[in-house]
Design a protein around this motif. Sequence first.
Motif, PDB file in Angstrom:
ATOM      1  N   GLN A 107       0.665  -1.178  -0.153  1.00 54.41           N
ATOM      2  CA  GLN A 107       0.120  -0.205   0.001  1.00 54.41           C
ATOM      3  C   GLN A 107       0.978   1.117   0.109  1.00 54.41           C
ATOM      4  OE1 GLN A 107      -2.802   0.146   3.112  1.00 54.41           O
ATOM      5  NE2 GLN A 107      -4.364  -1.080   1.971  1.00 54.41           N
ATOM      6  N   ILE A 108       0.730   2.175  -0.914  1.00 52.05           N
ATOM      7  CA  ILE A 108       1.495   3.287  -0.965  1.00 52.05           C
ATOM      8  C   ILE A 108       0.523   4.394  -0.520  1.00 52.05           C
ATOM      9  CG2 ILE A 108       2.527   4.980  -2.297  1.00 52.05           C
ATOM     10  CD1 ILE A 108       3.112   2.543  -4.112  1.00 52.05           C
ATOM     11  N   ARG A 109       0.783   5.036   0.651  1.00 54.77           N
ATOM     12  CA  ARG A 109      -0.040   6.026   1.505  1.00 54.77           C
ATOM     13  C   ARG A 109       0.500   7.356   1.772  1.00 54.77           C
ATOM     14  NH1 ARG A 109      -4.324   2.803   3.678  1.00 54.77           N
ATOM     15  NH2 ARG A 109      -4.787   4.400   4.528  1.00 54.77           N
ATOM     16  N   ARG A 110      -0.187   8.248   1.850  1.00 55.14           N
ATOM     17  CA  ARG A 110       0.240   9.553   2.480  1.00 55.14           C
ATOM     18  C   ARG A 110      -0.535   9.554   3.415  1.00 55.14           C
ATOM     19  NH1 ARG A 110      -0.597  13.254  -2.175  1.00 55.14           N
ATOM     20  NH2 ARG A 110      -2.915  12.721  -1.465  1.00 55.14           N
ATOM     21  N   GLY A 111      -0.119   9.279   4.697  1.00 53.47           N
ATOM     22  CA  GLY A 111      -1.072   9.356   5.793  1.00 53.47           C
ATOM     23  C   GLY A 111      -2.451   8.807   5.553  1.00 53.47           C
ATOM     24  N   ASP A 112      -3.549   9.343   5.801  1.00 51.08           N
ATOM     25  CA  ASP A 112      -4.869   8.517   5.408  1.00 51.08           C
ATOM     26  C   ASP A 112      -5.199   8.333   4.089  1.00 51.08           C
ATOM     27  OD1 ASP A 112      -5.110   8.308   8.490  1.00 51.08           O
ATOM     28  OD2 ASP A 112      -6.664  10.141   8.368  1.00 51.08           O
ATOM     29  N   ASP A 113      -4.386   9.029   3.167  1.00 51.30           N
ATOM     30  CA  ASP A 113      -4.807   8.798   1.832  1.00 51.30           C
ATOM     31  C   ASP A 113      -4.184   7.742   1.318  1.00 51.30           C
ATOM     32  OD1 ASP A 113      -6.365  10.958   1.257  1.00 51.30           O
ATOM     33  OD2 ASP A 113      -4.755  12.357   0.868  1.00 51.30           O
TER      34      ASP A 113
END
Lengths: 140, 140, 140, 140
Positions: A107-113
Amino acid sequence: MEQNPPSTDSQSDRPTRVVAAMRVRYTECDPMNVAHHSVYTVWMEIARTELLREQGAVYRQCEERGIYFVVARLNIRYKKPAKYDDMIEVHVEGLPCAGVKVEHRYQIRRGDDLLATAETTLVCVNSDGRAMPVPSGLLP
Amino acid sequence: MEQNPPSTDSQSDRPTRVVAAMRVRYTECDPMNVAHHSVYTVWMEIARTELLREQGAVYRQCEERGIYFVVARLNIRYKKPAKYDDMIEVHVEGLPCAGVKVEHRYQIRRGDDLLATAETTLVCVNSDGRAMPVPSGLLP
Amino acid sequence: MEQNPPSTDSQSDRPTRVVAAMRVRYTECDPMNVAHHSVYTVWMEIARTELLREQGAVYRQCEERGIYFVVARLNIRYKKPAKYDDMIEVHVEGLPCAGVKVEHRYQIRRGDDLLATAETTLVCVNSDGRAMPVPSGLLP
Amino acid sequence: MEQNPPSTDSQSDRPTRVVAAMRVRYTECDPMNVAHHSVYTVWMEIARTELLREQGAVYRQCEERGIYFVVARLNIRYKKPAKYDDMIEVHVEGLPCAGVKVEHRYQIRRGDDLLATAETTLVCVNSDGRAMPVPSGLLP
């Protein structure tokens, strides 16, 4: 490279997942002002390397000993763009495997995104490029 | 960029596939002495652009008019490595689509050697990143 | 890779300069909508390789025989930006050299527009990374 | 991105140099098994961005406000190779400047090993690409 406290495989007490945090580079972004889709594969490779390091192995030393991992299959679904200078996190999990293959989920995430999800299949090969069983010390 | 005589869509007389030939660059290769797996996505993008050009559209002009295509899904299966200085051919076929999406299928070949197969799904978006129907003039 | 009729070295009848034409790739461009400055070094490397090919040598075969060229010095002056999908030409000239070094001069052009000028110094090394005289068959 | 305690400009109390530490990526390395020479320019750009951040500015916000910095001149001297998985440090110093230009000096090190030295000249431009005086808040 920052990592969250890794979860562990109960049998081996080795972590089976890590989170690699990194900042999106200017040169990784394209005229749409977002990270080019090819770069996600680079980020995933960095996360795999950090997972291996957490498990006690260093990929550079694997290659020096004639053990290579090549990507045989790659699937990515892109959901939201990553922008220049964003801090992103690549969550990677190594899946139990048998024989010559290793599978990973990402999973590539930016915080909750959630920016993207992905899977890869690697094949362990020797210096001649022939498939070989993954050495037990390197199993996730 | 060399292209084979393109096959055509009988309804529109526009080609639905092209072959983009290119030489593997030194900087595209990694310590295994083969093209890094991330580079295949770049080659596929070049082939899509050439297909669009054969169909009478220039992607740069699309962006100048506020029409963008973003990659939503990417699948690649790597079969044989490409080496530095190899001449490779990227065969790309645009699939009939409806609405906001465009699908493509790829074969990456070095003559008779099939190096990889792949599929992508692109989504047409406006300058705000919102999905929009593919303009009919740009349909494959 | 298109090349202009090469000029030749009168002593050896080998060309001392070529022009390598190429199209600016989407992934080579950055959020300013122009080719990122790091890419020029890649284009220059491609042009050097084509010059060597015109001179009768293939760099891949050099490496297979244990002859490597590493960049020791790089100077670039950027004058005008290159944009996505531009056709550009990299003019490269190999300079007479002695010993372990090879020098090249470059102009990166888009037709009449001079986009950048550059110079590099390469050093010939063996597989241990030790400097060695440039084999006479590879002198520009 | 790790940074040493920055040295400061006595007049402004803003740091004039930082050290950006990073790990050499697999995809940054070439068939010679060392970091490709084009990658050093990427590392230098990252270090410049971190220097700007230490000085209280974020380059992404500069671009959002229509202030861009383009590279006009680049000189690098490569001394020793960087290898895959090496931890390297990019030392960057911003030089006092006047008008539209900013100059930086770099040392790329792996601990005691000096791998490369470099200088760049940037020009401040507006969104039309026209040179403009560096805003005083962004002077090194």
